[in-house]
Scaffold this motif. Structure first.
Motif, short mmCIF file in Angstrom:
data_model
loop_
_atom_site.label_atom_id
_atom_site.label_comp_id
_atom_site.label_asym_id
_atom_site.label_seq_id
_atom_site.Cartn_x
_atom_site.Cartn_y
_atom_site.Cartn_z
N GLN A 35 40.06 -19.63 -49.08
CA GLN A 35 41.34 -19.09 -48.64
C GLN A 35 41.54 -19.28 -47.14
N HIS A 36 40.46 -19.20 -46.38
CA HIS A 36 40.56 -19.39 -44.94
C HIS A 36 41.08 -20.79 -44.61
N PHE A 37 40.53 -21.79 -45.27
CA PHE A 37 40.88 -23.17 -44.94
C PHE A 37 42.15 -23.66 -45.63
N THR A 38 42.65 -22.89 -46.60
CA THR A 38 43.89 -23.28 -47.27
C THR A 38 45.07 -22.40 -46.84
N ALA A 39 44.84 -21.52 -45.88
CA ALA A 39 45.92 -20.64 -45.41
C ALA A 39 47.02 -21.48 -44.76
N ASP A 40 48.26 -21.03 -44.93
CA ASP A 40 49.41 -21.72 -44.31
C ASP A 40 49.22 -21.79 -42.80
N GLY A 41 49.44 -22.97 -42.26
CA GLY A 41 49.36 -23.13 -40.81
C GLY A 41 47.95 -23.19 -40.26
N TYR A 42 46.93 -23.36 -41.14
CA TYR A 42 45.55 -23.38 -40.62
C TYR A 42 45.37 -24.51 -39.61
#
Length: 340
Positions: A35-42
């Motif tokens: 989820q950290h690396f697929t979060a919007d705007g990562y």
């Protein structure tokens, strides 16, 4: 048997070493990393233009996340995320996507001091180091070449295979690397290539090199030391079948001879073809972070909707979930650097 001059194709269905299914606690950590690396705007922290490129998303696979989680002994998702982000930044700065290419490192490869050839009984590609063939004085490109060869060895890992077999032959005297170079490569491999060493087989170890290994042993992770085997018979011990290991020094039946023009072209073409095929499959599966290497290596699209989820084992106690896979950072460098 006739001479062999090119690397053999990988096995299509290797008998890869299997990892245990994830516990509920481990799955929770894995999901947090995903989820950290697929979060919007990562964006990768502390770097200009930190948005993930396509190749960086491709690298951030399901198995990649699990390798880094095992490297931190499943202590926390945050610990794995920090290491992954350090490595993402390092891969850019080191030049893995541009500067460190076949043309850049080829001068280091002319004598065949590092060769990828054959596969062990678990389908691990074998990377041979032959220090007596050293052809350059110490320079930064030696490290670049070692990393480039490691990346190509990874390209030759079949479905389910995540680590390599390292074979080092000290027959005939060769120049050993300096402690500074060894430490540099050690740091790269411990920090940025966790869980990549399956075993290291070392033969014809002279006294002076044995002393060198003793000097660097304090910097080597204990789990990695267990994977280092000295002066064993790889065929008789069942590690390799005869046709998958070199005849000279190693007791196999493959009469390999290094001729640079033949070998180098074949290696570059083989690895480029494989990675381009995997990239096309990855795009067909959705082209996003967290896809399974197994799926894009086999071309499977049936699992597209669940591809980001690892297998899990339910019904484990919280105390059991803390007994996670044991491996710390893999220190391939103490042995891989001898032919840098």
């Amino acid at each position: 048997m006739s001479k062999i001059y090119t690397p053999p194709s990988p096995p299509t269905a290797p008998d890869a070493v299997k990892h245990e299914a994830l516990t509920d606690a481990q799955l929770t950590m894995y999901t947090a990393v995903l989820q950290h690396f697929t979060a919007d705007g990562y964006s990768i922290p502390d770097i200009e233009n930190g948005q993930l490129t396509e190749l960086e998303k491709f690298w951030l696979s399901n198995e990649c996340f699990q390798r880094f989680l095992r490297a931190v002994k499943w202590k926390s998702a945050d610990a794995a995320i920090r290491r992954l982000e350090v490595t993402l930044k390092w891969r850019r700065e080191f030049g893995l996507y541009d500067k460190v290419n076949a043309a850049h490192v080829e001068p280091e490869a002319l004598t065949g001091k590092q060769v990828i050839f054959g596969y062990d009984t678990h389908g691990r590609p074998a990377l041979y180091l032959i220090p007596s063939r050293q052809n350059t004085t110490e320079n930064p490109c030696q490290v670049d070449f070692t990393v480039w060869m490691l990346e190509r060895t990874i390209d030759l890992m079949g479905p389910g295979v995540e680590d390599l077999a390292l074979l080092i032959n000290f027959a005939d005297r060769g120049k050993s690397p300096s402690m500074a170079t060894s430490r540099k490569v050690l740091n790269i491999l411990q920090e940025h290539y966790p869980e990549r060493l399956g075993m290291a087989l070392i033969i014809n170890l002279p006294f002076i090199i044995n002393a060198f290994f003793k000097l660097i042993t304090p910097f080597v992770d204990p789990h990695t030391r267990e994977k280092m085997k000295f002066n064993i018979d790889a065929v008789q011990d069942g590690i390799f079948v005869p046709e998958n290991i070199m005849k000279e020094h190693w007791g196999g039946t493959s009469d390999f001879e290094y001729e640079h023009e033949k070998y180098w072209k074949a290696l570059v073409e083989l690895t480029e073809k494989r990675t381009q095929t995997w990239l096309a499959n990855w795009r067909a599966l959705g082209g996003t972070v967290g896809l399974k290497e197994f799926d894009f290596k086999t071309g499977s699209v049936e699992t597209e909707k669940v591809v980001a989820q690892p297998e899990t084992t339910a019904a484990v106690s919280s105390s059991e979930s803390e007994k996670s896979p044991q491996v710390e950072e893999e220190a391939v460098a103490p042995v891989i650097d001898v032919a840098a």
